[in-house]
Design an enzyme around this catalytic site. Structure first.
Site, PDB file in Angstrom:
ATOM      1  CG  HIS A   1      -6.279   1.833   0.297  1.00  0.00           C
ATOM      2  ND1 HIS A   1      -5.084   2.354  -0.155  1.00  0.00           N
ATOM      3  CD2 HIS A   1      -5.943   0.718   1.029  1.00  0.00           C
ATOM      4  CE1 HIS A   1      -4.080   1.606   0.278  1.00  0.00           C
ATOM      5  NE2 HIS A   1      -4.575   0.604   0.988  1.00  0.00           N
TER       6      HIS A   1
ATOM      7  CB  CYS B   1      -0.919   0.012   1.218  1.00  0.00           C
ATOM      8  SG  CYS B   1      -1.761  -1.553   1.508  1.00  0.00           S
TER       9      CYS B   1
END
Length: 409
Positions: free
Chosen positions: A335, A86
């Protein structure tokens, strides 16, 4: 070493876009970034590119970086794909700064992308899980929400953090995301909504978890030698810090903090010559509500164990002493794994250039981004600082990066 400056940044909308591809989303972000540069910037100006992506779903696993940069016209520009879960495009930004500071490039593109909506929920869980420790976490059935639920449980037991305090993170970030036209979940929620949602991994419920997203983001970083060709209002990359740690949560000494974030923050503050009390706003990695609370402590916004009381005080709301996640954060904005770090930089650019609209912080001069990979196996922190406006030294009327020989020709 030379200073590096942020002169432009842009993103696509975040959400589910079955009609888009990873290339088309990246083009949207790239065009928005170049359009945001005050004096203009062309594809031909870019010397190098770093592109973050996890490669969810199996599309173009090899050479996905060049696949998107060639698509937007960066023909022949050296492109490196960055994968740090991420934190992929946060590290892409870091590598862009390194290329500038080393003197190897004057204009660098740092970006990222992900498409996460075109696979089944089981497949998406698999792709999210590959960023966790494989043998003892993922293959034993542990999910990311389960890992962060363990963090939340220990924090609650040790420090008295409450479910209501976790829910206040969601309420705040949805309030900010409702003011962001790019946000995936751009709606407000009440505290009652955020507390009564279905449980995902106790004590975390649906409103404590970010969505999976499609999207792309790009940032343009230039050297001090050419910054005046692109803007009279420079935003300096004042500090950069990064850290890594054991990939598995069970391998670490603490469940109530992310040591990689702490190391990254310490390095960034030291390079910038500032402390957390000198920030005007911050974008932190809130993949889960507990992750934002941990970030408050890891980044020095409050003492260890005080994060729940900090969110409750209103200090991190828009208009508070230190607004956090004015974009809506991962929770509301979305996200798209590979795009998240660069997307945080987009918000910093908007805030420091005064173009954040309804969510604009009053006269900010310094902002921070904090991007985490997995449950803390990697973290990167940047401090950005708006300098005093300067007059351009390029009085010849030439366009960006135009050589004397090109003008005379």
């Amino acid at each position: 070493m030379r200073d590096a400056y942020l002169v432009g940044a842009g993103q696509s909308d975040y959400g589910a876009f079955p009609e888009e591809s990873y290339r088309s989303l990246f083009r949207t972000a790239f065009d928005a970034a170049t359009d945001s540069v005050p004096k203009g910037l062309d594809a031909g100006d870019v010397d190098e590119a770093f592109v973050g992506t996890l490669g969810v779903g199996g599309r173009q696993l090899g050479l996905s970086g060049p696949a998107v940069t060639e698509h937007v016209g960066l023909d022949g520009v050296p492109t490196t794909r960055v994968e740090n879960a991420c934190a992929a495009s946060g590290f892409a930004v870091r590598q862009a700064v390194q290329a500038i500071k080393s003197g190897m490039a004057d204009v660098v593109l740092a970006g990222g992308f992900e498409v996460m909506s075109d696979t089944s929920s089981d497949a998406t869980k698999y792709w999210l899980g590959v960023s966790g420790e494989t043998e003892w976490e993922r293959l034993s059935g542990t999910t990311f929400s389960g890992v962060y639920a363990q963090m939340a449980s220990v924090h609650m037991e040790r420090y008295g953090t409450t479910r209501e305090q976790l829910s206040r993170v969601a309420v705040k970030n949805h309030a900010n995301g409702a003011k962001n036209p790019h946000a995936q979940l751009g709606f407000e929620c009440s505290l009652e909504d955020a507390q009564s949602a279905p449980v995902v991994a106790d004590p975390l419920n649906l409103y404590h978890c970010c969505p999976t997203s499609d999207g792309a983001a790009c940032a343009l970083i230039v050297s001090e030698d050419v910054v005046e060709e692109y803007t009279d209002d420079p935003i300096r990359v004042a500090g950069v810090g990064a850290g890594s740690d054991d990939v598995g949560l069970f391998q670490r000494d603490t469940y109530t903090g992310i040591p990689a974030s702490r190391r990254a923050a310490e390095s960034a503050y030291e390079m910038a010559g500032v402390g957390p009390d000198e920030l005007d706003f911050a974008e932190v990695h809130d993949c889960f509500a507990i992750a934002e609370l941990l970030a408050y402590e890891d980044l020095g916004f409050c003492e260890e164990g005080e994060a729940g009381r900090l969110i409750e005080s209103g200090a991190t709301e828009l208009g508070g002493d230190l607004p956090v996640n004015t974009s809506g954060g991962l929770k509301s904005k979305g996200h798209p794994i590979g795009a998240t770090g660069a997307g945080q930089v987009v918000e910093v650019f908007k805030q420091l250039s005064g173009t954040a609209g309804e969510r604009q912080v009053e006269r900010p001069t310094r902002g921070l981004t904090h991007n985490v990979g997995g449950s803390g196996g990697a973290a990167v922190v940047h401090v950005f600082e708006r300098e005093e406006p300067r007059s351009s030294r390029n009085s010849s009327g030439r366009g960006p990066r135009e050589k004397e020989s090109e003008v005379s020709a």
